[in-house]
Design a protein around this motif. Sequence first.
Motif, PDB file in Angstrom:
ATOM      1  N   ALA A  12     -23.793  49.892  34.869  1.00 23.73           N
ATOM      2  CA  ALA A  12     -24.486  51.175  35.013  1.00 23.73           C
ATOM      3  C   ALA A  12     -23.758  52.093  35.985  1.00 23.73           C
ATOM      4  N   ILE A  13     -23.267  51.533  37.089  1.00 23.68           N
ATOM      5  CA  ILE A  13     -22.505  52.333  38.057  1.00 23.68           C
ATOM      6  C   ILE A  13     -21.228  52.873  37.420  1.00 23.68           C
ATOM      7  N   ALA A  14     -20.587  52.048  36.592  1.00 20.65           N
ATOM      8  CA  ALA A  14     -19.306  52.437  35.994  1.00 20.65           C
ATOM      9  C   ALA A  14     -19.451  53.417  34.847  1.00 20.65           C
TER      10      ALA A  14
ATOM     11  N   LEU B 233     -33.851  45.756  41.603  1.00 20.85           N
ATOM     12  CA  LEU B 233     -33.916  46.684  42.730  1.00 20.85           C
ATOM     13  C   LEU B 233     -33.065  46.178  43.897  1.00 20.85           C
ATOM     14  N   GLN B 234     -33.156  44.905  44.191  1.00 25.12           N
ATOM     15  CA  GLN B 234     -32.353  44.352  45.283  1.00 25.12           C
ATOM     16  C   GLN B 234     -30.860  44.498  45.002  1.00 25.12           C
ATOM     17  N   GLN B 235     -30.477  44.368  43.746  1.00 22.62           N
ATOM     18  CA  GLN B 235     -29.071  44.530  43.384  1.00 22.62           C
ATOM     19  C   GLN B 235     -28.631  45.980  43.545  1.00 22.62           C
ATOM     20  N   LEU B 236     -29.509  46.926  43.200  1.00 20.55           N
ATOM     21  CA  LEU B 236     -29.188  48.343  43.408  1.00 20.55           C
ATOM     22  C   LEU B 236     -29.009  48.642  44.897  1.00 20.55           C
TER      23      LEU B 236
ATOM     24  N   LYS C 117     -25.722  49.936  47.219  1.00 23.29           N
ATOM     25  CA  LYS C 117     -25.902  51.257  47.832  1.00 23.29           C
ATOM     26  C   LYS C 117     -26.065  52.377  46.793  1.00 23.29           C
ATOM     27  N   VAL C 118     -26.713  52.034  45.664  1.00 25.49           N
ATOM     28  CA  VAL C 118     -27.018  53.028  44.637  1.00 25.49           C
ATOM     29  C   VAL C 118     -28.177  53.900  45.131  1.00 25.49           C
ATOM     30  N   THR C 119     -28.074  55.194  44.943  1.00 26.02           N
ATOM     31  CA  THR C 119     -29.159  56.087  45.364  1.00 26.02           C
ATOM     32  C   THR C 119     -29.730  56.920  44.225  1.00 26.02           C
ATOM     33  N   ASN C 120     -28.925  57.325  43.273  1.00 27.58           N
ATOM     34  CA  ASN C 120     -29.419  58.198  42.204  1.00 27.58           C
ATOM     35  C   ASN C 120     -30.047  57.356  41.095  1.00 27.58           C
TER      36      ASN C 120
END
Length: 491
Positions: free
Chosen positions: A288-290, A317-320, A324-327
Amino acid sequence: MRIFTAALATETNTFSPICIDRRAFEASLYAPPGKHPKTPTLCTAPITVGRRVATEKGWRLIEGTAAWADPAGLVNRRTYETLRDEILGQLREAMPVDAVVLGLHGAMVAEGYEDTEGDLLAHVRDIVGPDVLVCAELDPHSHLTEKRVAAADFFVFFKEFPHTDFVDRAEDLWRIAVDTLEGRVRPVMSVFDCRMIDVFPTSREPMRSFVDKIMQIERDDPDVLSLSVVHGFMAGDVPEMGTKMVAVTNGRPEKGEELARELGLELFARRGTFRMPEIDERQAVAEAIAAPAGPVVIADMWDNPGGGTAGDATVVLQQLIANKVTNAAIGTIWDPMAVQICIAAGEGAEIPLRFGAKSAPGTGNPIDGIIKIVRLVRDAQMRFGESFAPFGDAAHIRHCGIDIILNSTRAQSFDPSLFTIMGIDPLSKKILVIKSTNHFYASFSKIASKIIYCSAGTPYPKDPKKTPYRRAPHNIWPIVNDPHAPERGAA
């Protein structure tokens, strides 16, 4: 004609620690006679469609109680018996009737009752006698038992998963009922046991083509009134759990048996190819980040309240947070206590809060931190097709830059309106995390740049080979490789 209609439904995950009592029905839907809203819920479309049909035909539709509880664990015995007897009492008062048309789920299990729908239908048959039409619409994630088949004239099951067609199948149910009452058809039900348990999303191949095929057969063959795949419900530890194929023909039982067997063996031949590809939470968040654009939808597919889990897992959620995912936005985490704390604090407050992961092992750890309360909504609802799904009093909080919806009534994530009603624009987020196995697909696929099916933690018995069944059959795939082999050898 005098037609009696009612609905009693929930889906029981016998491994879930969350028991259902009357309050669970009242939180989701409890509508006494005449009080059912104009829009149907998942298992009450026979009532709303029946109103239109009865008006057009000039028939008398007598409405009984409609009750639906969001899926969870065992139903309290007294709760089931009270609701059952309420409907049966209404049927006795309505007698004589020409037909009984019911909305059921098919996977309800109550304390002391492994086959509640069979119990209800048997009582209905005892009241109306052998000559009155008895039929029902059911969810395919159910258990088709011999007792149910013996008590009813015919069943119609939803064909689609996600269940976008519950109103269409209610139309089919009533079409066959009307044709039967007016003497044009004589429905006969034939059942084939596929001896398997699998997951059959119609949003992808090969199940998409299979459902299209059976619908074409219905259109082309005048002897075939309805064809249904009963997917089965692998979280229900009951003796007749498993996938079945149902053919309803116009007085042609031999043809129905042959067709059900042929289609059932075709399903069996494709076993293991239907299920969505699943990845764990680490890979899901990394993908998802990529992704070049959002929103990327991560379906936390096995922490699905629609399958009877709590919907309070925090693994994704813990993985996000770790990345350090914020959006991102999470919809939802079930935590009634945390919601009440947020309501007491009020919108705009910043408070310490512990939330999530209270229900069972395998759901992650509770989240602790200073959170901001962004928005509070009482009796929140989201859309689900032509219906609305309540998710109770809800709080939109922000933690570590992530927008999180806490809810007090368990509900899976059906539609992006889940976010918008809480003041979150889903289109503005890079990542949306939802709790649903596949019902989300019909609506979220319209806004998602990418959909990721994530198998995180162990909130649900998702692998029949490892599930500690005590009552379910063990001579089905994948518990055994080919349960049809001895039968074919004898032939």
